[in-house]
Design an enzyme around this catalytic site. Structure first.
Site, PDB file in Angstrom:
ATOM      1  N   GLU A  91       0.825  -1.208   0.000  1.00 22.13           N
ATOM      2  CA  GLU A  91       0.000   0.000   0.000  1.00 22.13           C
ATOM      3  C   GLU A  91       0.857   1.255   0.000  1.00 22.13           C
ATOM      4  OE1 GLU A  91      -2.771  -0.058   3.348  1.00 22.13           O
ATOM      5  OE2 GLU A  91      -2.774  -2.224   3.189  1.00 22.13           O
ATOM      6  N   CYS A 104       3.102   8.337   1.594  1.00 20.82           N
ATOM      7  CA  CYS A 104       3.504   7.370   2.609  1.00 20.82           C
ATOM      8  C   CYS A 104       3.782   6.056   1.872  1.00 20.82           C
ATOM      9  CB  CYS A 104       2.355   7.205   3.604  1.00 20.82           C
ATOM     10  SG  CYS A 104       2.607   5.885   4.779  1.00 20.82           S
ATOM     11  N   CYS A 111       5.434  -7.306   7.563  1.00 24.29           N
ATOM     12  CA  CYS A 111       6.369  -6.807   8.563  1.00 24.29           C
ATOM     13  C   CYS A 111       6.536  -7.889   9.619  1.00 24.29           C
ATOM     14  CB  CYS A 111       5.802  -5.534   9.206  1.00 24.29           C
ATOM     15  SG  CYS A 111       6.883  -4.784  10.438  1.00 24.29           S
ATOM     16  N   CYS A 115       3.959  -5.567  16.144  1.00 26.92           N
ATOM     17  CA  CYS A 115       3.224  -4.612  16.994  1.00 26.92           C
ATOM     18  C   CYS A 115       1.756  -5.035  17.048  1.00 26.92           C
ATOM     19  CB  CYS A 115       3.346  -3.190  16.444  1.00 26.92           C
ATOM     20  SG  CYS A 115       5.043  -2.609  16.400  1.00 26.92           S
ATOM     21  N   CYS A 118      -1.117  -3.266  14.933  1.00 28.61           N
ATOM     22  CA  CYS A 118      -0.860  -2.974  13.525  1.00 28.61           C
ATOM     23  C   CYS A 118      -1.266  -4.129  12.607  1.00 28.61           C
ATOM     24  CB  CYS A 118       0.626  -2.670  13.347  1.00 28.61           C
ATOM     25  SG  CYS A 118       1.090  -2.337  11.634  1.00 28.61           S
ATOM     26  N   GLY A 158       5.978  -2.386   6.780  1.00 31.38           N
ATOM     27  CA  GLY A 158       7.385  -2.725   6.895  1.00 31.38           C
ATOM     28  C   GLY A 158       8.132  -1.880   7.892  1.00 31.38           C
ATOM     29  N   GLU A 159       9.260  -2.414   8.333  1.00 29.32           N
ATOM     30  CA  GLU A 159      10.126  -1.681   9.250  1.00 29.32           C
ATOM     31  C   GLU A 159      11.375  -1.275   8.460  1.00 29.32           C
ATOM     32  OE1 GLU A 159      10.446  -0.234  12.275  1.00 29.32           O
ATOM     33  OE2 GLU A 159      12.496   0.096  11.613  1.00 29.32           O
ATOM     34  N   SER A 190      10.281   6.402   9.691  1.00 30.97           N
ATOM     35  CA  SER A 190       9.659   6.017  10.961  1.00 30.97           C
ATOM     36  C   SER A 190      10.087   4.611  11.346  1.00 30.97           C
ATOM     37  CB  SER A 190       8.134   6.073  10.792  1.00 30.97           C
ATOM     38  OG  SER A 190       7.490   5.649  11.971  1.00 30.97           O
ATOM     39  N   SER A 213       8.348   5.378  16.754  1.00 29.58           N
ATOM     40  CA  SER A 213       7.054   4.904  17.239  1.00 29.58           C
ATOM     41  C   SER A 213       7.228   4.504  18.697  1.00 29.58           C
ATOM     42  CB  SER A 213       6.598   3.704  16.404  1.00 29.58           C
ATOM     43  OG  SER A 213       6.485   4.091  15.059  1.00 29.58           O
ATOM     44  N   LEU A 214       7.021   5.471  19.566  1.00 25.58           N
ATOM     45  CA  LEU A 214       7.279   5.240  20.994  1.00 25.58           C
ATOM     46  C   LEU A 214       6.056   4.589  21.647  1.00 25.58           C
ATOM     47  CD1 LEU A 214       9.316   5.627  23.291  1.00 25.58           C
ATOM     48  CD2 LEU A 214       8.370   7.924  23.657  1.00 25.58           C
ATOM     49  N   HIS A 215       4.938   5.257  21.560  1.00 30.63           N
ATOM     50  CA  HIS A 215       3.636   4.730  21.973  1.00 30.63           C
ATOM     51  C   HIS A 215       3.460   4.423  23.458  1.00 30.63           C
ATOM     52  CE1 HIS A 215       2.923   4.685  17.774  1.00 30.63           C
ATOM     53  NE2 HIS A 215       3.352   3.473  17.487  1.00 30.63           N
ATOM     54  N   ASN A 289      -5.992   3.844  14.984  1.00 35.56           N
ATOM     55  CA  ASN A 289      -6.945   3.328  14.009  1.00 35.56           C
ATOM     56  C   ASN A 289      -7.408   1.968  14.490  1.00 35.56           C
ATOM     57  OD1 ASN A 289      -7.410   4.902  11.605  1.00 35.56           O
ATOM     58  ND2 ASN A 289      -5.224   4.685  11.185  1.00 35.56           N
ATOM     59  N   CYS A 332      -3.245   1.068   8.646  1.00 33.32           N
ATOM     60  CA  CYS A 332      -2.054   0.480   8.029  1.00 33.32           C
ATOM     61  C   CYS A 332      -2.218  -1.020   7.783  1.00 33.32           C
ATOM     62  CB  CYS A 332      -0.846   0.667   8.934  1.00 33.32           C
ATOM     63  SG  CYS A 332      -0.807   2.258   9.716  1.00 33.32           S
TER      64      CYS A 332
END
Ligand code: SAH
Length: 342
Positions: A91, A104, A111, A115, A118, A158-159, A190, A213-215, A289, A332
């Protein structure tokens, strides 16, 4: 057969020379692809038939096919489902801002970071994308919208730091004048926080923006959301961010996805302040999301605003991410999963 988009201009010039052509043919081919968006060797009218024939023997132009596109009626955001030659699907999302178009893009098919909130990671990682496959997303999107894209965020599936070499090659390629000439300061990478790779990236002294991406403000909460937190503590992660800042002088952007009852309490905001104060950074709060693969729920608007207020009071520049394309909303990885299931 090689994807010509995986080459930089000197690679192609060298290929031309090795194949008995003059070097400047390389520049001509690059202009067709990157400046005129011609993705078919046959249409490159200043290249001889003989050379075209040779090019076609060695290379293909790896532009993905559009399998679906969703356009927001609210803000004209466009979400693309792109398919590569091997039928893998990813995407990309184009967002329209006052300052220009931003895209983006994805760096891997799937991935493997796991997480929990996600959708990109649900089926694991299929494969890395090459630098050419990454830049091709921008080329195809520009071609589709008929406008230039000036900003890039590596925030699709993806990372990026798990595909380090290809991402670095991509960054160099996209930045070059001979291709899309997108300035490093217009690119954001990111990461979920692969500490040694953040340090390695810092040593490259690029001028890109690093988003983390701390979160969560502490290891306990973070480990409940992101497996990578079992490997690197929040403390180690912040230390690597300071290192990045010291090497590049670029302010870090922290992403914090707010999940109802998990990380959105006043005390969580206060703890976040305590770990980020006296660090020149930016916090981007993202109302999560909701996806059907898990139970994470979006925080209440009052809690989001309170969270922001606590951070702002303690002097941390904080924004709440504006939702783009909410009418075509698919978090995502959602579009790809829905498509594959169909
Ligand atoms: N792997 C990288 C980049 C891709 S994810 C990273 O982790 O940063 C891009 C951003 O979207 C990350 O901040 C990620 O945590 C966030 N994200 C993933 N799923 C989400 C969801 N359901 N709601 C809100 N943000 C999400």
């Amino acid at each position: 057969m090689k994807n010509i988009l995986d080459l930089n201009l000197s690679d192609l010039k060298k290929w031309m020379e090795d194949n008995g052509e003059s070097k400047f043919r390389g520049k001509q081919v690059f202009d067709w692809i990157y400046k005129k968006e011609i993705f078919d060797f046959e249409q490159m009218t200043n290249i001889s038939k003989k050379t075209i024939h040779k090019l076609k023997e060695f290379f293909y132009i790896g532009i993905p096919e559009v399998v679906e596109v969703f356009t927001s009626e609210i803000d004209n955001t466009k979400k693309f489902l792109f398919k590569y030659k091997d039928n893998n699907i990813i995407e990309s999302v184009v967002m329209r801002y006052k300052y220009g178009n931003s895209i983006c893009i994805s760096t891997q098919v799937g991935c493997r970071m796991g997480c929990k909130f996600c959708a990109s990671t649900v089926d694991g990682m299929i494969r890395n994308l090459t630098s050419g496959e990454i830049i091709a997303q921008i080329l195809k999107a520009q071609d589709e919208i008929g406008e230039r894209i000036s900003n890039v965020v590596l925030m699709g599936s993806g990372e990026p730091l798990d595909n380090f070499e290809n991402v670095l090659t991509f960054l160099e390629l996209v930045n070059s004048e001979e291709t899309l000439n997108i300035g490093q300061r217009h690119i954001t990478l990111s990461t979920c926080g692969i500490v040694p790779k953040i340090e390695e990236l810092a040593d490259k002294k690029l001028q890109i923006t690093l988003a983390i991406s701390l979160h969560a403000p502490n290891d306990e909460i973070r480990r409940n959301m992101m497996p990578i937190a079992n490997k690197y503590s929040v403390e180690e992660l912040i230390k690597s961010c300071r290192y990045y800042f010291n090497k590049t002088n670029r302010r870090i952007s922290f992403e914090y996805a707010l999940v109802k009852g998990i990380n959105d309490k006043k005390e969580n905001a206060e703890e976040l302040c305590s770990i980020l104060k006296d660090f020149s950074c930016h916090v981007n709060l993202i109302p999560i999301n909701e996806i059907k693969e898990n139970q994470f729920k979006k925080s209440r608007i009052d809690d989001i605003n309170r969270f922001k207020e606590v951070l702002t009071k303690c002097g941390i520049e904080t924004t709440i991410r504006r939702e783009m394309g909410s009418d075509i909303n698919a978090a995502c990885g959602q579009l790809r999963r829905n498509y594959i299931k169909k």
